[in-house]
Design an enzyme around this catalytic site. Sequence first.
Site, PDB file in Angstrom:
ATOM      1  CG  ASP A  67      -0.282  -0.496   2.499  1.00 47.03           C
ATOM      2  OD1 ASP A  67       0.957  -0.395   2.590  1.00 47.03           O
ATOM      3  OD2 ASP A  67      -0.990  -0.966   3.412  1.00 47.03           O
ATOM      4  CG  ASP A 136      -8.693  -1.170  11.828  1.00 51.29           C
ATOM      5  OD1 ASP A 136      -7.760  -1.919  11.459  1.00 51.29           O
ATOM      6  OD2 ASP A 136      -9.039  -0.165  11.182  1.00 51.29           O
ATOM      7  CG  HIS A 138      -5.738  -2.349   8.835  1.00 54.42           C
ATOM      8  ND1 HIS A 138      -5.822  -1.010   9.146  1.00 54.42           N
ATOM      9  CD2 HIS A 138      -4.426  -2.680   9.022  1.00 54.42           C
ATOM     10  CE1 HIS A 138      -4.619  -0.568   9.494  1.00 54.42           C
ATOM     11  NE2 HIS A 138      -3.764  -1.560   9.429  1.00 54.42           N
ATOM     12  CD  GLU A 143      -8.592   0.907   7.937  1.00 56.15           C
ATOM     13  OE1 GLU A 143      -8.491  -0.103   8.658  1.00 56.15           O
ATOM     14  OE2 GLU A 143      -8.026   1.986   8.214  1.00 56.15           O
TER      15      GLU A 143
HETATM   16  P1  PGA Z   1       2.304  -1.436  12.586  1.00 59.99           P
HETATM   17  O1  PGA Z   1       1.130  -1.439  11.494  1.00 59.99           O
HETATM   18  O2  PGA Z   1       3.249  -2.512  12.167  1.00 59.99           O
HETATM   19  O3  PGA Z   1       2.950  -0.084  12.465  1.00 59.99           O
HETATM   20  O4  PGA Z   1       1.674  -1.687  13.906  1.00 59.99           O
HETATM   21  C1  PGA Z   1       0.541  -2.656  11.146  1.00 59.99           C
HETATM   22  C2  PGA Z   1      -0.566  -2.426  10.143  1.00 59.99           C
HETATM   23  O5  PGA Z   1      -1.220  -1.375  10.179  1.00 59.99           O
HETATM   24  O6  PGA Z   1      -0.792  -3.314   9.313  1.00 59.99           O
END
Ligand code: PGA
Length: 261
Positions: A67, A136, A138, A143
């Site tokens: 992404d 959350d 995702h 999302e």
């Molecule tokens: P993070 O993000 O590794 O910074 O906790 C994980 C994600 O949002 O997939």
Amino acid sequence: MEIIITPNPETAGRLAAGYLASLVKRNSRAVLGLATGSTPLPVYRELVRLHKEDGLDFSQATSFNLDEYVGLAADHPASYHAFMQENLFSQVNFQPGHNHLPDGQATDIPAHCEAYEDAIRQAGGIDVQILGIGTDGHIGFNEPISSLASRTRIKTLTAQTRQDNARFFSSPEDVPQHVITMGIGTIMDARSIVLLASGEGKAEAIAAMVEGPVTANVPASVLQMHPVVKVIIDEAAAGQLRRREYYRHVFEHKPEWQRWA
Ligand code: PGA
């Protein structure tokens, strides 16, 4: 799913990097699906070490990232282009043009997303996809209530994700509202998946993903439908798993030939 509980994020990172490295050694033209955020950093540190000290060779390999933020130029310090450049690409030996990320400044976003999907297909598909997980639930930036069949497209971030990622920006309002992300269908096409998580903040999402129902409300739960998923987490992220002693038992009693590192 294979659940691997490790004492700390560094051990998790080394295991995941070992899996990627064994794949690249077996197939020098491997196609790697890469992720950003805090979680994969120990993986990239170990890959860089393996490249510098053991000669792990990325010269024939290709990568596709999950992404990118819409509106950020590749050289914006909080862009995922910049993150990957700093933490991996500038320190190993991929060939120029072999590292792909969605373009946050694409003018025709739907056409760009289609071209990204085509590029993955033309490369032969992703051999291993690295994933983190959002608080959350995702994966990528898919999302809650993302279609479980979705392909690469534009998404709107939840307030929770924007807050979680505010630490990478000078102020919380600077976190973009929109992103381009591989879809859940795109991720599910990868031949194998390694999902990493660490810390208590991820424990609820991990329990919902592993032991809850498959639901678009917890996009990561779709991984229950994928045949080759390794979930590598530390003790804190495993804290809400009801069957964690069983998962530990399975991993500790695996025959040596089934281990990869
Ligand atoms: P993070 O993000 O590794 O910074 O906790 C994980 C994600 O949002 O997939």
